[in-house]
Design a protein around this motif. Structure first.
Motif, PDB file in Angstrom:
ATOM      1  N   TYR A  33      40.699  30.549  21.749  1.00  0.00           N
ATOM      2  CA  TYR A  33      41.988  30.149  21.207  1.00  0.00           C
ATOM      3  C   TYR A  33      42.847  29.518  22.307  1.00  0.00           C
ATOM      4  O   TYR A  33      42.800  29.958  23.455  1.00  0.00           O
ATOM      5  N   TYR A  35      46.980  28.698  23.037  1.00  0.00           N
ATOM      6  CA  TYR A  35      48.354  28.929  22.621  1.00  0.00           C
ATOM      7  C   TYR A  35      49.290  28.246  23.628  1.00  0.00           C
ATOM      8  O   TYR A  35      48.937  28.026  24.779  1.00  0.00           O
ATOM      9  N   PHE A  45      50.405  29.250  18.290  1.00  0.00           N
ATOM     10  CA  PHE A  45      48.994  28.915  18.115  1.00  0.00           C
ATOM     11  C   PHE A  45      48.802  27.407  18.130  1.00  0.00           C
ATOM     12  O   PHE A  45      49.568  26.663  17.512  1.00  0.00           O
ATOM     13  N   TYR A  48      41.767  26.768  17.492  1.00  0.00           N
ATOM     14  CA  TYR A  48      40.847  27.900  17.489  1.00  0.00           C
ATOM     15  C   TYR A  48      39.427  27.392  17.280  1.00  0.00           C
ATOM     16  O   TYR A  48      39.171  26.614  16.358  1.00  0.00           O
ATOM     17  N   LEU A  91      48.183  28.997  27.302  1.00  0.00           N
ATOM     18  CA  LEU A  91      47.348  30.193  27.427  1.00  0.00           C
ATOM     19  C   LEU A  91      46.096  30.060  26.589  1.00  0.00           C
ATOM     20  O   LEU A  91      46.127  29.542  25.470  1.00  0.00           O
TER      21      LEU A  91
END
Lengths: 115, 112
Positions: A33, A35, A45, A48, A91
């Protein structure tokens, strides 16, 4: 064991330049993922990846943002023609599966500053 | 749209006291909730989770309470320690993917 790593830890760039951010997930984790975290805010978000499935790109804020993942390993997040509002910490997290109950392990992030 | 928010941006407590951090969520279809702790310069770290079919779950020094009637989530930290100082985020998941929707965060300051 090794956790999620990200590089670079800090990136300063000029408006209009392209940047690439790298994420190395925990070995064997099929889900990855990305972010974004703006200063003093929660994480948003972006995208993914789960195994060989088509990625969920629903969080990408514009077509300047893209990401790739090679198999179940490294991922790169690319931001083209960077803008000042792109400044944030990016992140990456990985989990053993892509399900709700699979704990996500986060990397330390890449702090991007667009001048 | 979906949103998860926190009532208080900063919470200051005395070392040894109990802390309660609150979170409101808006998506009644969310069925999984997680609390994360984020220290300065680091990524979020999992603390505790709870599914929508539960109203309470306990961990080591932490308890999460879920009130689906009012869409409220709280994190209780017992005997707060200086090492608990951090930003705490609640996050929710709808469906069975790992896509997290985060709240804004509460800064917990522990005074010695």
């Amino acid at each position: 064991g090794a956790g999620v790593s990200q590089s670079p830890s800090n990136k300063v760039t000029e408006k209009g330049k392209d940047v690439e951010l790298r994420c190395d997930p925990i070995s064997g984790h099929t889900a990855l993922y990305w972010y974004r975290q703006r200063l003093g805010q929660g994480l948003e978000f972006l995208i993914y990846f789960q195994g060989n499935s088509a990625p969920d790109k629903s969080g990408l804020p514009s077509d300047r943002f893209s990401a790739e993942r090679t198999g179940e390993s490294v991922s790169t997040l690319t931001i083209q023609r960077t803008q000042q509002e792109d400044s944030a910490v990016y992140l990456c997290a990985s989990s053993s599966g892509g399900l709700a109950g699979d704990e996500q392990f986060f990397g330390p992030g890449t702090r991007l500053t667009v001048l | 749209g979906e949103s998860v928010g926190l009532h208080l941006p900063t919470l200051s407590v005395q070392e040894g006291d109990n802390s309660i951090i609150n979170c409101a969520y808006s998506n009644s279809a969310s069925d999984y909730f997680i609390w994360y702790k984020q220290e300065s310069g680091k990524g979020p770290q999992f603390i505790i989770d709870i599914r929508s079919n539960m109203d309470k779950r306990q961990g080591q020094r932490v308890t999460v309470l879920l009130n689906k009637t009012v869409k409220h989530l709280s994190l209780q930290i017992a005997a707060t320690q200086p090492g608990d100082s951090a930003v705490y985020f609640c996050a929710e998941i709808t469906g069975n993917t790992g896509k997290l929707i985060f709240g804004q965060g509460t800064t917990l300051q522990v005074k010695p």
